[in-house]
Design a protein around this motif. Structure first.
Motif, mmCIF file in Angstrom:
data_model
loop_
_atom_site.group_PDB
_atom_site.id
_atom_site.type_symbol
_atom_site.label_atom_id
_atom_site.label_comp_id
_atom_site.label_asym_id
_atom_site.label_seq_id
_atom_site.Cartn_x
_atom_site.Cartn_y
_atom_site.Cartn_z
ATOM 1 N N UNK A 1 1.441 -1.327 0.325
ATOM 2 C CA UNK A 1 -0.168 0.164 0.011
ATOM 3 C C UNK A 1 1.051 1.080 -0.233
ATOM 4 N N UNK A 2 1.861 1.261 0.783
ATOM 5 C CA UNK A 2 2.707 3.002 1.200
ATOM 6 C C UNK A 2 3.322 3.036 -0.642
ATOM 7 N N UNK A 3 3.511 1.639 -0.944
ATOM 8 C CA UNK A 3 4.765 2.048 -2.066
ATOM 9 C C UNK A 3 3.615 2.048 -3.328
ATOM 10 N N UNK A 4 2.587 1.388 -3.636
ATOM 11 C CA UNK A 4 1.465 1.775 -4.668
ATOM 12 C C UNK A 4 0.934 3.161 -4.762
ATOM 13 N N UNK A 5 1.138 3.702 -2.870
ATOM 14 C CA UNK A 5 0.476 5.389 -3.337
ATOM 15 C C UNK A 5 1.674 5.794 -3.649
ATOM 16 N N UNK A 6 2.701 5.499 -2.651
ATOM 17 C CA UNK A 6 2.993 7.236 -3.172
ATOM 18 C C UNK A 6 3.776 6.864 -5.079
ATOM 19 N N UNK A 7 4.015 5.813 -5.513
ATOM 20 C CA UNK A 7 3.436 5.790 -6.912
ATOM 21 C C UNK A 7 2.907 5.914 -7.965
ATOM 22 N N UNK A 8 2.100 6.029 -7.106
ATOM 23 C CA UNK A 8 0.340 7.261 -7.416
ATOM 24 C C UNK A 8 1.027 8.702 -7.479
ATOM 25 N N UNK A 9 1.570 9.030 -6.465
ATOM 26 C CA UNK A 9 1.732 10.321 -6.031
ATOM 27 C C UNK A 9 2.071 10.828 -7.695
ATOM 28 N N UNK A 10 3.170 10.106 -8.101
ATOM 29 C CA UNK A 10 3.866 10.304 -9.460
ATOM 30 C C UNK A 10 3.661 10.445 -10.377
ATOM 31 N N UNK A 11 2.289 9.897 -10.834
ATOM 32 C CA UNK A 11 1.293 9.476 -11.727
ATOM 33 C C UNK A 11 0.719 10.435 -12.388
ATOM 34 N N UNK A 12 -0.032 11.247 -11.206
ATOM 35 C CA UNK A 12 -1.446 11.935 -11.751
ATOM 36 C C UNK A 12 -1.353 12.880 -9.884
ATOM 37 N N UNK A 13 -2.054 14.282 -10.462
ATOM 38 C CA UNK A 13 -2.513 14.799 -9.470
ATOM 39 C C UNK A 13 -3.277 13.972 -8.159
ATOM 40 N N UNK A 14 -4.558 13.604 -9.362
ATOM 41 C CA UNK A 14 -5.148 12.641 -7.771
ATOM 42 C C UNK A 14 -5.696 11.210 -7.636
ATOM 43 N N UNK A 15 -5.694 9.905 -7.034
ATOM 44 C CA UNK A 15 -5.713 9.487 -6.775
ATOM 45 C C UNK A 15 -6.883 8.237 -6.335
ATOM 46 N N UNK A 16 -6.766 7.286 -6.673
ATOM 47 C CA UNK A 16 -8.184 7.043 -6.331
ATOM 48 C C UNK A 16 -8.173 5.122 -6.493
ATOM 49 N N UNK A 17 -8.454 4.745 -5.498
ATOM 50 C CA UNK A 17 -8.346 3.164 -4.937
ATOM 51 C C UNK A 17 -9.685 2.640 -5.235
ATOM 52 N N UNK B 1 -8.991 -0.042 -20.370
ATOM 53 C CA UNK B 1 -10.691 0.398 -20.390
ATOM 54 C C UNK B 1 -10.911 1.835 -19.566
ATOM 55 N N UNK B 2 -9.894 1.994 -18.644
ATOM 56 C CA UNK B 2 -10.674 3.155 -18.591
ATOM 57 C C UNK B 2 -9.960 4.665 -18.625
ATOM 58 N N UNK B 3 -8.283 4.255 -19.835
ATOM 59 C CA UNK B 3 -7.994 5.350 -20.133
ATOM 60 C C UNK B 3 -7.537 5.997 -18.959
ATOM 61 N N UNK B 4 -6.775 5.278 -18.092
ATOM 62 C CA UNK B 4 -5.617 6.154 -17.468
ATOM 63 C C UNK B 4 -4.780 5.089 -16.152
ATOM 64 N N UNK B 5 -4.000 5.817 -16.329
ATOM 65 C CA UNK B 5 -2.451 4.478 -15.243
ATOM 66 C C UNK B 5 -3.831 4.232 -14.653
ATOM 67 N N UNK B 6 -2.789 3.113 -13.875
ATOM 68 C CA UNK B 6 -3.526 2.338 -13.075
ATOM 69 C C UNK B 6 -2.169 1.418 -12.516
ATOM 70 N N UNK B 7 -2.317 2.058 -10.998
ATOM 71 C CA UNK B 7 -0.805 1.079 -10.243
ATOM 72 C C UNK B 7 -1.754 -0.484 -9.704
ATOM 73 N N UNK B 8 -0.506 -1.093 -10.036
ATOM 74 C CA UNK B 8 -0.546 -2.663 -9.606
ATOM 75 C C UNK B 8 0.786 -2.452 -7.859
ATOM 76 N N UNK B 9 0.234 -2.524 -6.926
ATOM 77 C CA UNK B 9 1.401 -1.943 -5.872
ATOM 78 C C UNK B 9 2.016 -3.481 -5.904
#
Length: 220
Positions: A100-116, A195-203
């Motif tokens: 979770x820690x590293x998945x969320x940190x990675x998401x911060x580098x890929x966009x402004x707002x992340x959802x889970x 399908x959603x045309x947005x980056x998806x993080x596999x943590x």
């Protein structure tokens, strides 16, 4: 000849299906010149981490396992990051990564707002708390639950529900990055992303990638 470094990826639940999904997702990270990556499950763990009690119940078994194992680095492959700090103490300075820690940190580098994409409403409560504790709640668009158990997520039948949840996060919550909130969802990452045309993080992939980097750079 020096021993090849080893990363132990631990699934804290006892689900064989989730463990196999994790193992398959890590195939691209198994490099001939890199550390060995071993995936194992906590056989005495619950079938899924569905509540805070489930998460708390695996802390001591995880710490005991890590303390006696000779792996060079560890990854806790559960999005609750159960016992992360306790396990780090048990590891005696060896790297321990929570997905979770590293998945969320990675998401911060890929966009402004992340959802889970969460398993359940109970999972959402834990995610909200964790995001707040990490101090990144200002970038958190929210979580959407698929109402499933961890063992269900590896099934092909789950894919449409994950896509629907991801689309909801983008459309209704304004997420521009989506994080898969269970290690068992790993095999669906590319399909959800397309399908959603947005980056998806596999943590789990992200946490293992960081563990590899830590070991490769250790003596540089």
């Amino acid at each position: 000849m020096s021993r090849r470094a080893r990363i132990l990826v631990i699934n804290p639940n006892s689900s064989v299906a989730v463990t196999e999904a994790i193992d398959t997702a890590l195939t691209p990270l198994r490099l001939s010149a890199g550390p060995e990556i071993v995936v194992a499950r906590l056989e005495q763990g619950p079938i899924g981490i569905a509540s805070q009690r489930d998460a708390d119940s695996v802390i001591l078994p995880l710490a005991d396992w890590v303390k006696r194992d000779d792996a060079d680095a560890f990854v806790l492959a559960c999005f609750s990051d159960p016992g992360l700090h306790t396990v780090r103490e048990a590891a005696g300075g060896r790297p321990v990564m929570g997905i979770a820690e590293w998945g969320l940190l990675r998401a911060l580098t890929m966009g402004e707002r992340f959802g889970i994409i969460a398993l359940s409403p109970a999972s959402i409560r834990r995610q909200q708390r964790y995001v707040r504790q990490m101090g990144i709640d200002g970038r958190y668009a929210g979580s959407t639950a698929v109402d499933a158990m961890a063992a269900d997520t590896a099934s092909p039948a789950m894919r449409d529900r994950l896509i629907a949840a991801g689309a909801c996060l983008v459309r209704e919550r304004g997420a521009d990055v989506v994080v898969l909130g269970c290690a068992g969802m790993a095999s669906h990452r590319r399909a959800v992303e397309e399908a959603i045309r947005r980056p998806v993080v596999e943590p789990t992939q992200q946490a293992v990638a960081v563990a590899i980097s830590a070991l490769l750079l250790k003596d540089s």
